[in-house]
Design an enzyme around this catalytic site. Structure first.
Site, PDB file in Angstrom:
ATOM      1  N   ARG A   1       0.804  -1.228   0.000  1.00 30.11           N
ATOM      2  CA  ARG A   1       0.000   0.000   0.000  1.00 30.11           C
ATOM      3  C   ARG A   1       0.835   1.276   0.000  1.00 30.11           C
ATOM      4  NH1 ARG A   1      -2.752  -4.020   1.527  1.00 30.11           N
ATOM      5  NH2 ARG A   1      -0.780  -4.558   2.475  1.00 30.11           N
ATOM      6  N   THR A   2       1.777   1.378   0.928  1.00 33.86           N
ATOM      7  CA  THR A   2       2.489   2.648   1.064  1.00 33.86           C
ATOM      8  C   THR A   2       3.277   2.949  -0.208  1.00 33.86           C
ATOM      9  OG1 THR A   2       2.648   2.155   3.410  1.00 33.86           O
ATOM     10  CG2 THR A   2       3.997   3.969   2.603  1.00 33.86           C
TER      11      THR A   2
ATOM     12  N   LYS B   1      26.031  -3.846  -0.424  1.00 30.25           N
ATOM     13  CA  LYS B   1      27.506  -3.780  -0.388  1.00 30.25           C
ATOM     14  C   LYS B   1      27.983  -3.031   0.844  1.00 30.25           C
ATOM     15  CE  LYS B   1      27.170  -3.084  -5.324  1.00 30.25           C
ATOM     16  NZ  LYS B   1      27.323  -2.015  -6.308  1.00 30.25           N
TER      17      LYS B   1
ATOM     18  N   ARG C   1      10.952   3.797   3.675  1.00 32.18           N
ATOM     19  CA  ARG C   1      10.537   2.809   4.687  1.00 32.18           C
ATOM     20  C   ARG C   1      11.788   2.065   5.124  1.00 32.18           C
ATOM     21  NH1 ARG C   1       5.527  -1.272   4.697  1.00 32.18           N
ATOM     22  NH2 ARG C   1       4.557   0.730   5.178  1.00 32.18           N
TER      23      ARG C   1
ATOM     24  N   HIS D   1       4.322   5.751  11.516  1.00 27.46           N
ATOM     25  CA  HIS D   1       3.893   5.675  10.119  1.00 27.46           C
ATOM     26  C   HIS D   1       2.932   6.857   9.922  1.00 27.46           C
ATOM     27  CE1 HIS D   1       3.011   4.172   6.257  1.00 27.46           C
ATOM     28  NE2 HIS D   1       2.628   2.939   6.529  1.00 27.46           N
TER      29      HIS D   1
HETATM   30  N1   CP Z   1      -0.542  -0.077   5.789  1.00 28.16           N
HETATM   31  C1   CP Z   1       0.667  -0.277   5.238  1.00 28.16           C
HETATM   32  O1   CP Z   1       1.658   0.381   5.599  1.00 28.16           O
HETATM   33  O2   CP Z   1       0.693  -1.271   4.309  1.00 28.16           O
HETATM   34  P1   CP Z   1       1.994  -1.736   3.511  1.00 28.16           P
HETATM   35  O3   CP Z   1       2.913  -2.396   4.512  1.00 28.16           O
HETATM   36  O4   CP Z   1       1.506  -2.680   2.460  1.00 28.16           O
HETATM   37  O5   CP Z   1       2.647  -0.509   2.944  1.00 28.16           O
END
Ligand code: CP
Length: 312
Positions: A52-53, A82, A103, A131
């Site tokens: 999603r993100t 590396k 991320r 998040h």
């Molecule tokens: N909700 C969310 O962060 O989903 P993903 O891990 O798929 O990005």
């Protein structure tokens, strides 16, 4: 310096900023293409898996007329394999792009990246900490579905200790008055003391139960379910197995739907695994698909416009 340079944590959003972002999200259509980001490149720098993100940010960049470069599993598919540091990777990728969505499994990684980046950094999840863009899209979903973001009773279920989405949502909701949280989890996955202290400081009330306290469902406005974060126990499979067993009683089932108010919404940041085995088409109160794919893209389009100082 722009009003919003980097997005690293939920606490940084003021009420005024949230309302500006929501106003932008209201007018942006995630099925239309614009040219607000024409000539701009968004980089998706992902060290952990995501559907999603990563893809909603990619979709948002593309819908706004920009282009994307990306790496998923940067630990393996980039020069991180590396031994390159996060700082150097960010320094370099800053030269290839106009905005970076990061991320990373390490708490505080977005701040580390922001300190060296020449372009805005958006925290797309830093370990078990935060998040913030998920929290914004969660809040936007609540606002669109319940028409208010004050005086809510929120029942949060699951891995509350390591779930960065619920932690970030607590920080964000604490900016608005009158909320009451009910935290339902196994004791070993209870919400952190840091969050409880923050809620208390901001006059948000809460209660905790270490069993599925279904009597709290009746007058809840939001049921926010979360997954057990077994990936955080990858070096300890026995612990992961134990936690999953403990969480068994917290599985939200179809038989629980009649206990909920007709006006409540059931949310989940996704991915869902065993904790929410209900067909999303089964009941209009189950909003977790739209939360991710409609509200999620709208909010990320709005955030990109705000951070890039696009006037609409
Ligand atoms: N909700 C969310 O962060 O989903 P993903 O891990 O798929 O990005």
């Amino acid at each position: 310096m722009p009003e919003l340079r980097h997005i690293v944590r939920s606490q940084q959003f003021t009420e005024e900023l949230i309302s500006e972002i929501f106003a932008l999200a209201d007018i942006l259509n995630p099925k239309m293409t614009y040219d607000y980001l024409k000539g701009k490149i968004g980089c998706m720098l992902f060290y952990e898996p995501s559907t999603r993100t990563r893809m909603s940010f990619e979709s948002a960049v593309l819908r706004l007329g920009g282009q994307c470069i990306s790496t998923e599993n940067a630990n393996i598919f980039s020069s991180v394999a590396k031994g390159e540091s996060l700082e150097d990777t960010v320094r370099i990728v800053s030269g290839y792009s106009d905005i970076i969505v990061l991320r990373h499994p390490q708490k505080g990684s977005a701040e580390i990246a922001a300190a060296v980046a020449k372009v805005p950094i958006i925290n797309g999840g830093d370990g078990a900490d935060q998040h913030p863009t998920q929290a914004l899209l969660d809040l936007y979903t609540i606002r669109c579905r319940l028409h208010r973001i004050e005086n809510l009773k929120i029942v949060a279920i699951g891995d509350l200790r390591r779930g960065r989405t619920i932690r970030s949502l607590c920080y964000l909701l604490a900016k608005f008055k009158g909320h009451h949280f009910v935290f339902l989890s196994p004791e070993s996955l209870r919400i952190g003391d840091d969050i409880k202290e923050y809620l208390t400081k901001h006059c948000v009330t809460f209660e905790e139960h270490f069993h599925l306290h279904t009597t709290s469902f009746g007058d809840a406005d939001v049921i926010y379910d979360t997954r057990i974060q077994t990936e955080r126990d990858k070096d300890n499979p026995e612990e992961a197995k134990r936690l999953l067993q403990e969480a068994e009683e917290f599985i939200l089932k179809e038989e629980h739907l009649p206990l909920m108010s007709k006006n409540c919404i059931v949310m989940h940041p996704l991915p869902r695994v065993r904790e929410l085995p209900i067909d999303p088409d089964r009941d209009p109160r189950l909003v977790f698909i739209e939360q991710a794919n409609y509200y999620g893209v709208k909010i990320r389009m709005a955030l990109l416009c705000k951070i890039m100082e696009i006037k609409i």
